[in-house]
Write an enzyme that holds these catalytic residues in place. Structure first.
Site, PDB file in Angstrom:
ATOM      1  N   ILE A 283    -115.934  -5.867  42.074  1.00  0.00           N
ATOM      2  CA  ILE A 283    -116.245  -5.184  40.948  1.00  0.00           C
ATOM      3  C   ILE A 283    -116.789  -5.232  40.201  1.00  0.00           C
ATOM      4  O   ILE A 283    -115.197  -5.049  39.470  1.00  0.00           O
ATOM      5  CB  ILE A 283    -116.347  -3.458  41.576  1.00  0.00           C
ATOM      6  CG1 ILE A 283    -117.536  -2.991  43.294  1.00  0.00           C
ATOM      7  CG2 ILE A 283    -116.985  -2.412  41.193  1.00  0.00           C
ATOM      8  CD1 ILE A 283    -116.653  -2.335  43.639  1.00  0.00           C
TER       9      ILE A 283
ATOM     10  N   ASP B 217    -111.956  -2.520  43.496  1.00  0.00           N
ATOM     11  CA  ASP B 217    -111.303  -3.873  43.889  1.00  0.00           C
ATOM     12  C   ASP B 217    -111.940  -4.718  42.604  1.00  0.00           C
ATOM     13  O   ASP B 217    -113.494  -4.979  42.875  1.00  0.00           O
ATOM     14  CB  ASP B 217    -111.752  -4.322  45.231  1.00  0.00           C
ATOM     15  CG  ASP B 217    -110.921  -5.369  45.315  1.00  0.00           C
ATOM     16  OD1 ASP B 217    -111.359  -5.933  47.312  1.00  0.00           O
ATOM     17  OD2 ASP B 217    -111.359  -6.238  44.214  1.00  0.00           O
ATOM     18  N   HIS B 218    -111.667  -5.471  41.777  1.00  0.00           N
ATOM     19  CA  HIS B 218    -111.903  -5.895  40.989  1.00  0.00           C
ATOM     20  C   HIS B 218    -112.441  -7.266  41.212  1.00  0.00           C
ATOM     21  O   HIS B 218    -113.013  -7.476  40.376  1.00  0.00           O
ATOM     22  CB  HIS B 218    -111.367  -6.006  39.710  1.00  0.00           C
ATOM     23  CG  HIS B 218    -112.288  -6.276  38.106  1.00  0.00           C
ATOM     24  ND1 HIS B 218    -113.636  -6.181  37.851  1.00  0.00           N
ATOM     25  CD2 HIS B 218    -111.579  -6.392  37.082  1.00  0.00           C
ATOM     26  CE1 HIS B 218    -113.513  -6.625  36.579  1.00  0.00           C
ATOM     27  NE2 HIS B 218    -113.055  -6.158  36.134  1.00  0.00           N
ATOM     28  N   ARG B 219    -112.148  -7.843  42.022  1.00  0.00           N
ATOM     29  CA  ARG B 219    -112.661  -8.866  42.539  1.00  0.00           C
ATOM     30  C   ARG B 219    -114.171  -8.918  42.814  1.00  0.00           C
ATOM     31  O   ARG B 219    -114.709  -9.850  42.738  1.00  0.00           O
ATOM     32  CB  ARG B 219    -111.977  -9.636  44.245  1.00  0.00           C
ATOM     33  CG  ARG B 219    -110.881  -9.648  43.873  1.00  0.00           C
ATOM     34  CD  ARG B 219    -109.832  -9.639  45.447  1.00  0.00           C
ATOM     35  NE  ARG B 219    -109.651  -9.016  45.785  1.00  0.00           N
ATOM     36  CZ  ARG B 219    -109.732  -8.667  47.737  1.00  0.00           C
ATOM     37  NH1 ARG B 219    -109.677  -9.728  47.838  1.00  0.00           N
ATOM     38  NH2 ARG B 219    -110.100  -7.787  48.437  1.00  0.00           N
TER      39      ARG B 219
END
Ligand code: FAD
Lengths: 488, 558
Positions: free
Chosen positions: B532, B528-530
């Site tokens: 990480i 989850d790029h939000r």
């Protein structure tokens, strides 16, 4: 790697080229728009039939009428000065000189506007414009030549003209509209003013001061329809003394040329039988103004004209035709110069792509009679109609030191206040110089001032401006110069 | 980003979406309308973002431009770069110090934990002075940390006695900032343990708390402080031509209690000033009110974006009549398949996915596996790569706690779980099931192998309970049994990462000057790029790969 991006100006093919704007009509709306557009780096053409910008306001409206009203006030004061021990002989009036002076005022101001156009590199074309299509104007110049020019945007500021009611259609030099009255060809023995609005009362006052017997007829039950009655009352009282008669609830049934004058027939319950027919040397018809929306070729555009003849615009003053904007008297009430100018500036900024809107909280209205009547924001009349809860605080000028030194206690300043937030929603003033005083009210409303803000702002003494502060004090029941015993 | 114009500080939203490739501006730069802010990867096409025109007489009109990719070719996929509203979600919720949850009597205020790996910051602005009243939640200083400039709210209330720090000073966590007058109680503030590893409080959330605290300090309720707007009567139709001060033909609204300048600001940043609650006397709307409203709007928009319509319930385009082209069969999708569809759609719609690929040399690990295999078999399990991966991941999650977390957008918080329960995707004839193995970090490889075998069997036998598939903090999915060289698994929401294993094969590896046959396991980590960042994901996966490559570490742990 990443090139620097060159972004073109919105809507134009090349960014180097300036947006080309035409402004049709050189009144206070038109020239304000043209000047700001030039300041915003557009290439501007201003078109008007007169030699210089100015429009109705400068050539045959606000400015000449105010010049004459200044003279009227002087004559009135020279008579009032008897009360103060100073007596002047009756004035000798050199009508030609008075006209010259009035015209010099107009020339000075319009000439100045012509100068300002040149300095801003606004191309001024003296002529009348017609549409070939939404972006092309065919201009018939005053020198009888014709040019066809194309523009990116066109602003219509064609203003308004005196309304003509069919009954009064009479081919007589004795019948005048406001323009004719301002020409001041003579000082008639008697003048009938049809319409008790501000233009009729202002011009009627001028003639009365010059010695004419003035009769005003108004169809509605009061002068200055729309204004609060308590503001009109002191004016009405004074005009009753100045004028020969003020006939309310009265209409003019007919006007007839009658040898040495115009015979008018009145109708209405207030008219006594003997007054039903009267003859006047001159008649001024001031029953309102009509927007100049019948611009030749307008049908070739998408511009929409509403039922009352006003061009329809949105809050950016853009018409239904995206290339065309419209401002001033031609888009709607109130038909006032300062509204026109403000709209003109909004339109120019909107065209420049700024996020603007014509959304004033208050537009001041001033009637330059003596006493003057001025108001802005919410009126009591309007609040009543909208069933809005308000509190009104009034300060009578009899309690103002300044008003008494001027021997003009016939005035009143009032605030219309929201009882919950104590915010000032409207201001109304009647009295000498009310027009200058109202500006504070406009600022207060625009800044969402509370009554306490005004009460706690120190006003200079002795000035009439103190009446604004003291009316705010009245709101809190603590006015220095008005004692109101507390009830219960 | 935030831009300071001569009007106001405005938040500038991106007008493109994608992954930022390169940032071409830095803080403190003067930025012109039209200037490139960053380049982004957008479905393969690169896009550049530039600030939209600001309504300034001085600014040259500039709106959308055809955008060019760095290579110079037209990027067809680039969207028109006109933001609909010039306010944007603050993507960086700056780490904020932990805050007190209730009023505390304290004699001093110490700098509390600022956030992960941040132990100090430079004091850029002090907002208090001796004799000034502070209330809990009120910002007292601005601190510049490595990550951001943060406003530090007070966690104590009272009158400032002495300020112990100066602007420009470096301040450490735990350092005393100021003392309070006439308070004899102990400095509870300093000793109170921070909640969780780190609590992140975003700027807006902080501001709201501060506001609440401030009005509480004034003894008012929020209702009193922010009285509801007066109901607006319907605008009266324009009728009287002589009526002045009203404009015919234009829609008329009652005058709003905001100055012309404030109204213009609102218009420029796309806020309907009539919607703004004024905090001034008589409900007067200030510039700050407009900005606060804009921020609140953005938060709402961001929240709405974070909560898409219920997964699986999107309005999908109508299907054609397939029977027109041949025989079809319609089969009910109820049960596992529908659940899977809903859940994966939800994950996909909620989480901005990125997948990181890596390879692990498991030649040595194979020997270890062979050694443990009999032991596991004895215990009734099977020593598989998945079982070993469980052990490896549990160890990695301890080192990288943000992979063992969940985002709570509503509260604007990150939930760190202090337990490690790992789900393992099992392919059953009913579809995809994910049994969860609890407390993986507390179990040895043999125990894990046994439990995994049992759970997988239960899943296939349809004996698995719902409880046995809940509570996961991370997921492993192994498609190696089937084949493949890599794939992009979908994160199992509300988890934030998933590790995919593909078929290991012997490949020539260049070792010490010659090719050697080595057994290589392809690893795919979706995250989850939000929460990480890419670099953290790369580090996490490298750590996992190295753990696979040095199995003695694991064998030591058993
Ligand atoms: C006697 C009198 C007193 C007034 N006193 C006041 C006052 O005290 N305060 C106040 O605020 N207002 C006053 N007004 C009103 C004020 O004059 C108007 O509101 C104001 O002039 C409107 O400005 P405008 O720009 O809309 O148009 P205008 O001033 O009417 O100008 C429009 C111009 O456009 C020109 N035009 C029309 N069609 C074309 C065309 N096709 N091509 C080229 N040009 C064209 C006209 O010739 C005119 O010059 C008064 C008006 C009158 C008559």
């Amino acid at each position: 790697m990443n090139e620097t991006l060159i972004t073109p100006l919105d809507g134009t093919p090349e960014d180097a080229e300036k947006l080309r704007i035409a402004v049709v009509g050189g009144g206070p709306g038109g020239y304000a728009a043209a000047f700001l557009a030039a300041d915003l780096d557009m290439q501007v053409t201003l078109i008007d039939p007169e030699a210089n910008p100015g429009g109705v306001c400068l050539y045959r409206g606000c400015i000449p009428s105010k010049a004459l009203l200044h003279v009227a006030k002087l004559i009135e004061e020279s008579q009032q000065s008897k009360n103060w021990g100073i007596e002047f002989p009756p004035p000798k009036i050199d009508l030609a000189r008075l006209r010259t002076w009035k015209e010099s005022v107009v020339k000075k101001l319009t000439g100045g506007l012509g100068q300002l156009s040149k300095q801003r590199h606004v191309e001024y074309i003296q002529g009348r414009a017609a549409f070939d299509n939404s972006t092309t104007l065919r201009i018939s110049k005053t020198d009888n030549s014709e040019v066809v020019l194309s523009f990116d945007r066109i602003i219509l500021a064609t203003g308004s003209r005196p309304a003509i009611v069919p009954v009064f259609k009479l081919d007589s030099p004795r019948l005048m509209d406001s323009t004719g009255a301002l020409n001041l060809e003579d000082i008639p023995g008697s003048l009938l003013v049809v319409g008790g609005g501000y233009i009729g009362l202002e011009l009627g006052s001028v003639y009365a001061a010059l010695g004419t017997r003035v009769t005003v007829v108004e169809m509605l039950p009061g002068l200055l329809p729309g204004a609060d009655r308590d503001l009109v009352l002191p004016l009405h009282k004074r005009l009753e003394k100045m004028f020969a008669a003020i006939l309310l609830n009265t209409t003019v049934a007919s006007l007839k040329e009658d040898g040495g004058g115009i015979r008018a027939t009145f109708e209405g319950t207030a008219v006594q039988e003997k007054d039903r027919e009267q003859t006047f040397d001159r008649v001024l018809v001031s029953v309102g103004r009509k927007p100049n929306s019948e611009i030749p070729g307008l049908h070739t555009t998408q511009v929409h004209v509403g039922p009352r003849g006003f061009i329809e615009v949105n809050k950016q003053l853009q018409t239904a035709d995206p290339a065309i904007y419209a401002i001033g008297d031609v888009v709607g009430e109130p038909m006032l110069a300062h509204k026109a100018s403000h709209e003109g500036r909004v339109a120019a900024e909107a065209i420049a792509g700024h996020k603007v809107a014509f959304e004033p909280n208050a537009i001041p209205a001033v009637v330059f009679t003596d006493p003057e009547v001025a108001w802005c924001g919410l009126t009591e009349t309007q609040a009543e109609k909208e069933k809005r809860e308000i509190k009104v605080a009034k300060f009578p000028w009899g309690a103002s030191g300044r008003a008494v030194t001027l021997d003009r206690p016939d005035g009143m300043t009032k605030l219309i206040v929201d009882p919950h937030t104590e915010r000032v929603l409207g201001v109304g003033i009647v009295g000498a110089g009310a027009g200058e005083l109202i500006a504070e009210g406009v600022l207060a409303i625009e800044m969402a001032a509370l009554a306490s803000d005004i009460a706690m702002t120190i006003h200079p003494h002795p000035t009439l401006s103190e009446t604004v502060m003291e009316s705010a004090e009245v709101f809190f029941g603590t006015s220095t110069h008005v004692f109101r015993p507390k009830h219960g | 980003m935030e831009l300071e114009t001569d009007k106001a500080v405005v938040e500038v939203p991106s007008s493109v979406s994608g992954t930022i490739k390169e940032i071409l501006v830095k803080e403190g730069d003067k930025i012109k309308v039209g200037q490139v802010i960053f380049t982004a990867d957008n479905n393969g096409a690169a896009a550049v973002a530039e600030p939209a025109r600001k309504a300034e007489p001085s600014s040259k009109g500039a709106t959308a431009t055809p955008v060019q990719s760095p290579s110079g070719e037209r990027a067809a996929a680039a969207t028109k770069l006109q933001p609909s509203s010039p306010v944007a979600p603050t993507s960086q919720s700056a780490p904020q110090p932990t805050r007190a949850t209730g009023p505390v009597a304290a004699s001093e205020f110490r700098l509390q934990e600022l956030g992960e790996n941040i132990s100090e910051g430079e004091l850029v602005r002090l907002m208090i002075a001796p004799g000034v009243k502070v209330s809990e939640g009120q910002p007292v200083m601005e601190l510049e940390t490595e990550k951001a400039v943060v406003e530090v709210p007070s966690s104590v209330s009272g009158v400032v006695n002495e300020v112990k720090v100066k602007e420009g000073e470096k301040i450490k966590v735990g350092q005393v900032i100021f003392t309070l007058q006439g308070s004899a109680s102990s400095p509870t503030e300093a000793v109170r343990p921070a909640r969780g590893p780190v609590e992140h409080v975003s700027g807006q959330h902080g501001a709201r708390l501060a506001f609440q605290a401030a009005i509480r300090a004034e003894g008012k309720t929020e209702e009193q402080a922010l009285p509801p707007d007066q109901p607006r009567p319907h605008p009266a139709a324009f009728s009287m031509p002589a009526q002045l001060g009203k404009v015919a033909g234009t829609e008329h609204r009652e005058a709003v209690p905001a100055a012309p300048h404030t109204r213009r600001l609102a218009r420029e940043i796309g806020v309907d000033v009539y919607e703004v609650k004024g905090t001034g006397p008589g409900g007067r709307i200030s510039e700050d009110d407009v900005k606060a409203h804009a921020k609140a709007l953005v938060t709402a928009v961001a929240a709405a974006a974070q909560a898409p319509p219920r997964a699986g319930h999107f309005i999908e385009p109508k299907l054609p009549d397939f029977a027109k082209w041949g025989k079809i069969e319609r089969v009910s999708m109820r049960g596992v398949r529908r659940k899977t569809a809903e859940h994966l759609a939800e994950s996909w719609n909620t989480i901005p996915h990125v997948t990181q690929q890596d390879r692990a040399d498991i030649t040595e690990l194979e020997q270890l596996r062979a050694r443990f295999a009999p032991k596991a078999e004895q215990a009734g399990g099977k020593m598989t790569v998945t079982a070993i991966a469980l052990k490896v991941c549990a160890a990695a999650l301890k080192v990288f706690p943000q992979f063992n977390a969940t985002i709570d957008m509503e509260e604007e918080e990150i939930i760190y779980k202090q337990y490690i329960h790992i789900g393992v995707a099992a392919d059953t004839d009913r579809g995809l099931l994910v049994p969860v193995i609890r407390d993986v970090d507390k179990k040895n490889i043999v125990e894990l192998a046994v439990e995994l075998s049992q759970l997988s069997q239960k899943a296939r036998d349809k004996k698995i309970t719902l409880a046995e598939m809940e509570g996961g903090t991370f997921t492993i999915t192994n498609l190696g049994g089937i084949g493949g060289t890599g794939f992009t698994p979908i994160v199992n929401h509300p988890e934030v990462a998933i590790l995919g294993l593909s078929r290991s094969r012997t490949e020539p590896e260049w070792i010490a000057g010659k090719f050697e046959p080595r057994l290589i396991l392809p690893l795919s980590l979706s995250y989850d790029h939000r929460l990480i960042d890419g670099a953290d994901a790369a580090r996490f996966l490298r750590w996992v790969a190295e753990a696979f490559e040095q199995p003695f570490l694991l064998s030591v742990q058993g």
